[in-house]
Enzyme design. Structure first.
Site, PDB file in Angstrom:
ATOM      1  N   GLU A 143       8.612  32.246  36.713  1.00 52.13           N
ATOM      2  CA  GLU A 143       7.665  32.388  37.825  1.00 52.13           C
ATOM      3  C   GLU A 143       6.661  33.503  37.566  1.00 52.13           C
ATOM      4  O   GLU A 143       5.499  33.404  37.981  1.00 52.13           O
ATOM      5  CB  GLU A 143       8.437  32.619  39.120  1.00 52.13           C
ATOM      6  CG  GLU A 143       9.176  31.370  39.579  1.00 52.13           C
ATOM      7  CD  GLU A 143      10.378  31.643  40.466  1.00 52.13           C
ATOM      8  OE1 GLU A 143      10.458  32.764  41.040  1.00 52.13           O
ATOM      9  OE2 GLU A 143      11.242  30.758  40.585  1.00 52.13           O
TER      10      GLU A 143
ATOM     11  N   TYR B 156      15.801  36.939  45.215  1.00 53.65           N
ATOM     12  CA  TYR B 156      16.947  36.391  44.476  1.00 53.65           C
ATOM     13  C   TYR B 156      18.275  37.074  44.789  1.00 53.65           C
ATOM     14  O   TYR B 156      19.303  36.385  44.924  1.00 53.65           O
ATOM     15  CB  TYR B 156      16.651  36.399  42.972  1.00 53.65           C
ATOM     16  CG  TYR B 156      15.778  35.233  42.574  1.00 53.65           C
ATOM     17  CD1 TYR B 156      16.344  33.999  42.253  1.00 53.65           C
ATOM     18  CD2 TYR B 156      14.395  35.336  42.551  1.00 53.65           C
ATOM     19  CE1 TYR B 156      15.549  32.919  41.907  1.00 53.65           C
ATOM     20  CE2 TYR B 156      13.596  34.266  42.209  1.00 53.65           C
ATOM     21  CZ  TYR B 156      14.177  33.058  41.890  1.00 53.65           C
ATOM     22  OH  TYR B 156      13.387  31.988  41.569  1.00 53.65           O
TER      23      TYR B 156
END
Length: 401
Positions: free
Chosen positions: A139, A97
Protein backbone atom coordinates in the site's frame (compact mmCIF):
# COMPACT_ATOMS: atom_id res chain seq x y z
CA UNK A 1 9.69 -8.47 12.00
CA UNK A 2 9.72 -11.85 13.74
CA UNK A 3 10.15 -14.73 11.31
CA UNK A 4 7.78 -17.69 11.43
CA UNK A 5 9.39 -20.90 12.63
CA UNK A 6 8.75 -24.22 10.96
CA UNK A 7 6.54 -25.22 13.90
CA UNK A 8 4.54 -21.99 13.63
CA UNK A 9 4.05 -22.44 9.88
CA UNK A 10 2.77 -25.95 10.53
CA UNK A 11 0.38 -24.68 13.21
CA UNK A 12 -1.06 -21.95 11.01
CA UNK A 13 -1.44 -24.32 8.08
CA UNK A 14 -3.12 -26.88 10.32
CA UNK A 15 -5.76 -24.34 11.36
CA UNK A 16 -6.82 -23.60 7.77
CA UNK A 17 -9.69 -26.14 7.98
CA UNK A 18 -10.92 -24.35 11.11
CA UNK A 19 -11.45 -21.20 9.04
CA UNK A 20 -13.13 -23.23 6.35
CA UNK A 21 -15.65 -24.41 8.96
CA UNK A 22 -15.90 -21.56 11.47
CA UNK A 23 -14.39 -18.61 9.59
CA UNK A 24 -17.60 -16.68 9.00
CA UNK A 25 -18.56 -16.98 12.68
CA UNK A 26 -15.14 -15.72 13.72
CA UNK A 27 -15.08 -12.81 11.27
CA UNK A 28 -18.63 -11.68 12.10
CA UNK A 29 -17.65 -11.59 15.76
CA UNK A 30 -14.40 -9.83 14.83
CA UNK A 31 -16.18 -6.95 13.12
CA UNK A 32 -18.68 -6.60 15.97
CA UNK A 33 -15.88 -6.61 18.53
CA UNK A 34 -13.72 -4.12 16.61
CA UNK A 35 -16.58 -1.70 15.90
CA UNK A 36 -17.61 -1.75 19.56
CA UNK A 37 -14.10 -0.76 20.56
CA UNK A 38 -13.46 1.59 17.62
CA UNK A 39 -16.79 2.89 16.26
CA UNK A 40 -14.90 5.45 14.16
CA UNK A 41 -13.75 2.60 11.90
CA UNK A 42 -17.33 2.10 10.70
CA UNK A 43 -16.58 5.03 8.38
CA UNK A 44 -14.07 2.85 6.51
CA UNK A 45 -16.27 -0.19 5.99
CA UNK A 46 -19.36 -0.71 3.86
CA UNK A 47 -22.01 -1.25 6.52
CA UNK A 48 -24.44 -2.76 4.02
CA UNK A 49 -21.96 -5.57 3.40
CA UNK A 50 -21.57 -5.93 7.15
CA UNK A 51 -25.32 -6.34 7.62
CA UNK A 52 -25.68 -8.82 4.76
CA UNK A 53 -22.75 -10.90 6.02
CA UNK A 54 -20.96 -10.78 2.67
CA UNK A 55 -17.94 -8.87 4.00
CA UNK A 56 -17.30 -11.25 6.94
CA UNK A 57 -17.62 -14.20 4.56
CA UNK A 58 -15.12 -12.63 2.16
CA UNK A 59 -12.67 -11.99 5.00
CA UNK A 60 -13.09 -15.58 6.19
CA UNK A 61 -12.20 -16.89 2.72
CA UNK A 62 -9.18 -14.59 2.59
CA UNK A 63 -7.93 -15.76 6.00
CA UNK A 64 -8.43 -19.37 4.95
CA UNK A 65 -6.42 -18.80 1.75
CA UNK A 66 -3.63 -17.16 3.71
CA UNK A 67 -3.47 -19.98 6.24
CA UNK A 68 -3.59 -22.69 3.58
CA UNK A 69 -0.75 -21.05 1.65
CA UNK A 70 1.35 -19.76 4.55
CA UNK A 71 4.33 -21.77 3.24
CA UNK A 72 3.81 -20.58 -0.36
CA UNK A 73 2.49 -17.03 -0.39
CA UNK A 74 3.16 -16.73 -4.11
CA UNK A 75 0.12 -18.95 -4.65
CA UNK A 76 -2.11 -16.10 -3.50
CA UNK A 77 -1.52 -14.52 -6.89
CA UNK A 78 -3.09 -11.12 -7.39
CA UNK A 79 -5.13 -11.24 -4.17
CA UNK A 80 -2.61 -9.08 -2.30
CA UNK A 81 -2.60 -6.45 -5.05
CA UNK A 82 -6.40 -6.48 -5.28
CA UNK A 83 -6.87 -6.01 -1.53
CA UNK A 84 -4.09 -3.42 -1.29
CA UNK A 85 -5.73 -1.29 -3.98
CA UNK A 86 -9.06 -1.48 -2.15
CA UNK A 87 -7.36 -0.51 1.10
CA UNK A 88 -5.53 2.42 -0.49
CA UNK A 89 -8.80 3.62 -2.02
CA UNK A 90 -10.33 3.61 1.46
CA UNK A 91 -7.29 5.33 3.02
CA UNK A 92 -6.38 2.36 5.22
CA UNK A 93 -3.14 3.27 6.99
CA UNK A 94 -0.43 1.34 8.93
CA UNK A 95 -1.91 2.35 12.29
CA UNK A 96 -5.09 0.42 11.48
CA UNK A 97 -3.34 -2.95 11.25
CA UNK A 98 -2.56 -3.45 14.96
CA UNK A 99 -6.22 -2.75 15.78
CA UNK A 100 -7.41 -5.33 13.26
CA UNK A 101 -4.87 -7.89 14.45
CA UNK A 102 -5.77 -7.48 18.10
CA UNK A 103 -9.48 -7.96 17.51
CA UNK A 104 -9.11 -10.73 14.95
CA UNK A 105 -7.05 -12.83 17.37
CA UNK A 106 -9.42 -11.88 20.17
CA UNK A 107 -12.35 -13.11 18.07
CA UNK A 108 -10.57 -16.43 17.51
CA UNK A 109 -10.24 -16.88 21.26
CA UNK A 110 -13.84 -15.78 21.92
CA UNK A 111 -15.28 -18.20 19.36
CA UNK A 112 -12.98 -21.22 19.66
CA UNK A 113 -12.09 -20.98 23.36
CA UNK A 114 -10.01 -23.91 24.60
CA UNK A 115 -10.00 -25.48 21.13
CA UNK A 116 -7.01 -23.27 20.27
CA UNK A 117 -3.90 -23.38 22.44
CA UNK A 118 -1.45 -20.58 23.23
CA UNK A 119 1.36 -21.75 20.90
CA UNK A 120 -1.12 -21.70 18.00
CA UNK A 121 -2.29 -18.20 18.96
CA UNK A 122 1.35 -17.10 19.13
CA UNK A 123 1.93 -18.56 15.68
CA UNK A 124 -1.08 -16.64 14.31
CA UNK A 125 0.19 -13.42 15.91
CA UNK A 126 3.47 -13.77 14.01
CA UNK A 127 1.63 -14.77 10.83
CA UNK A 128 -0.62 -11.72 11.08
CA UNK A 129 2.40 -9.46 11.61
CA UNK A 130 3.93 -10.94 8.46
CA UNK A 131 0.75 -10.33 6.46
CA UNK A 132 0.36 -6.80 7.84
CA UNK A 133 3.89 -5.91 6.77
CA UNK A 134 3.26 -7.28 3.27
CA UNK A 135 0.08 -5.22 2.95
CA UNK A 136 1.60 -2.06 4.44
CA UNK A 137 4.56 -2.27 2.06
CA UNK A 138 2.35 -2.82 -0.97
CA UNK A 139 0.00 0.00 0.00
CA UNK A 140 2.91 2.38 0.66
CA UNK A 141 3.93 2.08 -3.00
CA UNK A 142 0.38 2.83 -4.10
CA UNK A 143 0.19 5.91 -1.88
CA UNK A 144 3.57 7.12 -3.13
CA UNK A 145 2.44 6.88 -6.76
CA UNK A 146 -1.03 8.39 -6.16
CA UNK A 147 -1.78 11.92 -7.45
CA UNK A 148 -3.08 12.96 -4.01
CA UNK A 149 -3.40 11.65 -0.46
CA UNK A 150 -6.60 10.84 1.41
CA UNK A 151 -10.00 12.18 0.37
CA UNK A 152 -9.90 15.34 -1.73
CA UNK A 153 -12.85 17.76 -2.19
CA UNK A 154 -14.29 17.88 -5.70
CA UNK A 155 -17.14 20.00 -7.03
CA UNK A 156 -19.89 18.49 -9.17
CA UNK A 157 -19.65 20.66 -12.31
CA UNK A 158 -22.14 18.63 -14.33
CA UNK A 159 -24.75 15.96 -13.65
CA UNK A 160 -26.03 14.02 -16.65
CA UNK A 161 -28.62 11.23 -16.84
CA UNK A 162 -27.26 8.37 -18.97
CA UNK A 163 -30.19 5.94 -18.59
CA UNK A 164 -33.12 5.17 -16.31
CA UNK A 165 -30.63 3.71 -13.80
CA UNK A 166 -27.26 5.41 -14.39
CA UNK A 167 -26.30 9.07 -13.90
CA UNK A 168 -22.88 10.58 -14.56
CA UNK A 169 -21.21 13.09 -12.27
CA UNK A 170 -18.42 15.31 -13.62
CA UNK A 171 -16.08 16.15 -10.75
CA UNK A 172 -13.55 19.00 -10.80
CA UNK A 173 -11.14 19.72 -7.93
CA UNK A 174 -12.70 22.29 -5.59
CA UNK A 175 -9.40 24.21 -5.41
CA UNK A 176 -9.22 24.67 -9.19
CA UNK A 177 -6.09 22.53 -9.54
CA UNK A 178 -5.79 19.81 -12.21
CA UNK A 179 -7.82 16.67 -11.58
CA UNK A 180 -4.79 14.40 -11.86
CA UNK A 181 -4.21 11.36 -14.00
CA UNK A 182 -5.34 7.76 -13.84
CA UNK A 183 -5.29 4.59 -15.88
CA UNK A 184 -8.48 3.69 -17.78
CA UNK A 185 -10.29 1.00 -15.81
CA UNK A 186 -9.40 2.36 -12.38
CA UNK A 187 -11.89 3.53 -9.75
CA UNK A 188 -12.18 6.11 -6.99
CA UNK A 189 -13.92 6.00 -3.63
CA UNK A 190 -16.57 8.62 -2.91
CA UNK A 191 -17.68 9.13 0.68
CA UNK A 192 -21.06 10.48 1.81
CA UNK A 193 -22.63 10.82 5.24
CA UNK A 194 -25.56 8.39 5.59
CA UNK A 195 -27.92 9.73 8.22
CA UNK A 196 -29.73 6.41 8.59
CA UNK A 197 -26.48 4.73 9.61
CA UNK A 198 -24.99 7.72 11.41
CA UNK A 199 -21.61 7.33 9.66
CA UNK A 200 -19.77 8.32 6.52
CA UNK A 201 -19.87 5.60 3.90
CA UNK A 202 -17.36 5.05 1.10
CA UNK A 203 -18.29 3.50 -2.25
CA UNK A 204 -16.07 2.68 -5.20
CA UNK A 205 -17.04 3.91 -8.67
CA UNK A 206 -15.15 3.28 -11.89
CA UNK A 207 -13.99 6.33 -13.80
CA UNK A 208 -15.96 6.37 -17.03
CA UNK A 209 -14.08 8.74 -19.33
CA UNK A 210 -10.57 9.17 -20.68
CA UNK A 211 -7.97 10.82 -18.43
CA UNK A 212 -7.39 14.46 -19.42
CA UNK A 213 -6.82 16.33 -16.15
CA UNK A 214 -9.80 18.72 -16.36
CA UNK A 215 -12.31 16.64 -14.40
CA UNK A 216 -13.12 13.07 -13.42
CA UNK A 217 -16.36 11.37 -14.44
CA UNK A 218 -18.09 8.65 -12.45
CA UNK A 219 -21.33 7.03 -13.59
CA UNK A 220 -23.45 5.77 -10.71
CA UNK A 221 -26.20 3.17 -10.89
CA UNK A 222 -29.17 3.74 -8.63
CA UNK A 223 -29.64 0.64 -6.46
CA UNK A 224 -33.36 0.47 -5.69
CA UNK A 225 -33.15 -2.76 -3.71
CA UNK A 226 -35.08 -5.94 -4.27
CA UNK A 227 -36.45 -8.64 -2.01
CA UNK A 228 -34.49 -8.57 1.22
CA UNK A 229 -31.76 -6.38 -0.31
CA UNK A 230 -31.99 -2.79 0.91
CA UNK A 231 -31.75 0.15 -1.53
CA UNK A 232 -28.24 1.49 -1.98
CA UNK A 233 -27.54 4.10 0.70
CA UNK A 234 -24.89 6.04 -1.20
CA UNK A 235 -26.15 5.54 -4.76
CA UNK A 236 -29.53 6.97 -3.83
CA UNK A 237 -27.90 9.89 -2.05
CA UNK A 238 -25.84 10.59 -5.16
CA UNK A 239 -28.88 10.46 -7.46
CA UNK A 240 -31.29 12.39 -5.26
CA UNK A 241 -29.10 14.52 -3.01
CA UNK A 242 -26.04 15.55 -5.02
CA UNK A 243 -26.64 18.31 -7.56
CA UNK A 244 -24.36 20.54 -9.62
CA UNK A 245 -22.28 22.72 -7.31
CA UNK A 246 -22.20 20.15 -4.50
CA UNK A 247 -18.90 19.07 -2.93
CA UNK A 248 -18.00 15.40 -2.66
CA UNK A 249 -14.84 13.87 -1.24
CA UNK A 250 -12.91 11.57 -3.53
CA UNK A 251 -9.95 9.24 -3.06
CA UNK A 252 -7.09 8.96 -5.52
CA UNK A 253 -7.68 6.51 -8.40
CA UNK A 254 -6.76 2.93 -7.61
CA UNK A 255 -7.27 -0.56 -9.02
CA UNK A 256 -5.25 -3.13 -10.94
CA UNK A 257 -8.01 -3.63 -13.54
CA UNK A 258 -6.65 -1.24 -16.15
CA UNK A 259 -6.02 -1.08 -19.86
CA UNK A 260 -2.47 -1.92 -20.88
CA UNK A 261 -1.81 1.13 -23.05
CA UNK A 262 1.62 -0.04 -24.13
CA UNK A 263 0.30 -2.95 -26.16
CA UNK A 264 -0.66 -2.82 -29.83
CA UNK A 265 -2.63 -6.07 -29.89
CA UNK A 266 -6.45 -6.26 -30.13
CA UNK A 267 -8.72 -5.34 -27.23
CA UNK A 268 -12.05 -7.00 -26.45
CA UNK A 269 -14.29 -5.23 -23.94
CA UNK A 270 -17.07 -7.35 -22.41
CA UNK A 271 -19.51 -5.60 -20.10
CA UNK A 272 -22.84 -6.26 -18.47
CA UNK A 273 -25.08 -3.54 -16.99
CA UNK A 274 -23.19 -0.88 -15.04
CA UNK A 275 -19.99 -2.82 -15.82
CA UNK A 276 -19.91 -0.62 -18.90
CA UNK A 277 -18.34 2.24 -16.92
CA UNK A 278 -14.66 1.18 -16.94
CA UNK A 279 -15.06 -0.03 -20.53
CA UNK A 280 -16.28 3.43 -21.56
CA UNK A 281 -13.07 4.84 -20.08
CA UNK A 282 -10.96 2.32 -21.96
CA UNK A 283 -12.63 2.96 -25.32
CA UNK A 284 -12.60 6.74 -24.82
CA UNK A 285 -8.88 6.57 -24.07
CA UNK A 286 -8.11 4.49 -27.16
CA UNK A 287 -10.07 6.94 -29.31
CA UNK A 288 -8.43 9.98 -27.70
CA UNK A 289 -5.00 8.47 -28.35
CA UNK A 290 -6.03 7.65 -31.95
CA UNK A 291 -4.99 4.09 -31.34
CA UNK A 292 -4.92 1.75 -34.32
CA UNK A 293 -5.60 -1.28 -32.13
CA UNK A 294 -8.55 -3.41 -33.18
CA UNK A 295 -11.32 -3.01 -30.57
CA UNK A 296 -14.45 -5.12 -30.09
CA UNK A 297 -16.95 -3.76 -27.57
CA UNK A 298 -19.57 -6.28 -26.40
CA UNK A 299 -22.24 -5.00 -24.04
CA UNK A 300 -25.26 -6.66 -22.45
CA UNK A 301 -28.21 -5.04 -20.70
CA UNK A 302 -31.96 -5.46 -20.44
CA UNK A 303 -33.12 -2.89 -23.00
CA UNK A 304 -32.60 0.66 -24.26
CA UNK A 305 -34.07 2.29 -21.12
CA UNK A 306 -31.12 1.06 -19.02
CA UNK A 307 -28.47 1.25 -21.75
CA UNK A 308 -25.97 3.93 -20.72
CA UNK A 309 -23.70 5.54 -23.36
CA UNK A 310 -25.66 3.83 -26.16
CA UNK A 311 -25.55 6.67 -28.69
CA UNK A 312 -21.89 7.40 -27.94
CA UNK A 313 -20.98 3.75 -28.44
CA UNK A 314 -22.78 3.62 -31.80
CA UNK A 315 -21.10 6.85 -32.98
CA UNK A 316 -17.71 5.57 -31.88
CA UNK A 317 -18.13 2.35 -33.83
CA UNK A 318 -19.45 4.04 -36.98
CA UNK A 319 -16.71 6.67 -36.96
CA UNK A 320 -13.77 4.35 -36.39
CA UNK A 321 -13.31 1.35 -38.71
CA UNK A 322 -11.12 -0.46 -36.16
CA UNK A 323 -13.98 -0.47 -33.58
CA UNK A 324 -16.65 -3.19 -33.70
CA UNK A 325 -19.77 -3.08 -31.54
CA UNK A 326 -22.10 -5.89 -30.44
CA UNK A 327 -24.97 -4.98 -28.10
CA UNK A 328 -27.22 -7.65 -26.60
CA UNK A 329 -30.65 -6.76 -25.18
CA UNK A 330 -32.16 -9.44 -22.97
CA UNK A 331 -35.66 -7.92 -23.03
CA UNK A 332 -36.12 -6.07 -26.31
CA UNK A 333 -38.70 -3.28 -25.95
CA UNK A 334 -41.29 -2.36 -28.55
CA UNK A 335 -39.39 0.82 -29.45
CA UNK A 336 -35.91 -0.77 -29.46
CA UNK A 337 -34.38 -0.81 -32.95
CA UNK A 338 -32.09 -3.57 -34.13
CA UNK A 339 -28.90 -2.18 -35.66
CA UNK A 340 -29.54 1.18 -34.00
CA UNK A 341 -30.07 0.45 -30.30
CA UNK A 342 -28.99 -3.19 -30.18
CA UNK A 343 -27.58 -5.92 -32.41
CA UNK A 344 -28.68 -9.19 -30.81
CA UNK A 345 -31.58 -10.33 -28.67
CA UNK A 346 -30.90 -12.49 -25.62
CA UNK A 347 -27.85 -12.96 -23.45
CA UNK A 348 -24.29 -12.67 -24.69
CA UNK A 349 -23.28 -15.68 -26.76
CA UNK A 350 -19.73 -15.38 -28.01
CA UNK A 351 -20.36 -18.02 -30.66
CA UNK A 352 -22.58 -15.51 -32.48
CA UNK A 353 -19.77 -12.97 -32.72
CA UNK A 354 -16.71 -15.22 -32.64
CA UNK A 355 -15.12 -13.62 -35.72
CA UNK A 356 -14.93 -10.26 -33.92
CA UNK A 357 -14.64 -11.38 -30.31
CA UNK A 358 -12.20 -14.31 -30.39
CA UNK A 359 -9.02 -12.69 -31.69
CA UNK A 360 -5.40 -13.89 -31.66
CA UNK A 361 -3.31 -12.24 -28.92
CA UNK A 362 -6.23 -10.07 -27.74
CA UNK A 363 -6.61 -8.92 -24.17
CA UNK A 364 -10.11 -9.36 -22.74
CA UNK A 365 -11.49 -6.95 -20.15
CA UNK A 366 -14.65 -8.19 -18.42
CA UNK A 367 -16.84 -6.28 -15.97
CA UNK A 368 -20.41 -6.79 -14.80
CA UNK A 369 -22.38 -8.97 -12.41
CA UNK A 370 -20.35 -11.90 -11.04
CA UNK A 371 -22.47 -14.47 -12.88
CA UNK A 372 -21.95 -12.57 -16.15
CA UNK A 373 -18.18 -12.38 -15.68
CA UNK A 374 -17.94 -16.04 -14.76
CA UNK A 375 -19.93 -17.04 -17.86
CA UNK A 376 -17.78 -14.91 -20.18
CA UNK A 377 -14.53 -16.11 -18.65
CA UNK A 378 -15.59 -19.75 -18.94
CA UNK A 379 -16.72 -19.25 -22.55
CA UNK A 380 -13.41 -17.64 -23.47
CA UNK A 381 -11.34 -20.34 -21.80
CA UNK A 382 -13.45 -23.02 -23.51
CA UNK A 383 -12.53 -21.42 -26.83
CA UNK A 384 -8.83 -21.63 -26.04
CA UNK A 385 -8.18 -18.11 -24.72
CA UNK A 386 -5.29 -18.05 -22.23
CA UNK A 387 -6.71 -17.11 -18.82
CA UNK A 388 -3.76 -14.71 -18.35
CA UNK A 389 -5.29 -12.54 -21.08
CA UNK A 390 -8.68 -12.34 -19.33
CA UNK A 391 -8.90 -9.42 -16.90
CA UNK A 392 -11.87 -8.96 -14.57
CA UNK A 393 -13.08 -6.33 -12.12
CA UNK A 394 -15.20 -7.14 -9.09
CA UNK A 395 -16.69 -4.56 -6.74
CA UNK A 396 -18.28 -5.11 -3.40
CA UNK A 397 -17.41 -8.27 -1.52
CA UNK A 398 -18.10 -10.81 -4.25
CA UNK A 399 -15.58 -13.25 -5.67
CA UNK A 400 -15.32 -14.69 -9.18
CA UNK A 401 -14.08 -18.07 -7.97
Amino acid sequence: MTALTADQIARVKATAPVFAEHGATITKHFYKRMFNAHPELKNLFNQTHQQSGSQPETLARAVYAYAANIDNLGALGGAVSHIANKHASLNIRPEHYPIVGRHLLGAVVDVLGDAVDQPTLDAWAVAYEQLANIMIGTEAKLYEAAPWSGFRPFKVVRKHVESDEITSFYLAPADGAPAGGFEPGQYVSVTRYVEKLGVDQPRQYSLSDAPHGRWLRISVKREDGRGEVEPGHVSNLMHDGVEEGAIVHVSAPMGEFKLDRKKTTPVVLLSGGVGITPMASMLATLLAERSERKVTFVHACRNRSVHAFGEWMRRSASGHPNVKLAVFYEEVGAADRVGVDYDFEGRVELERIAADAILPDADYYVCGPVAFMRAQRDALVARGVDSARIHTEIFGSGMLD
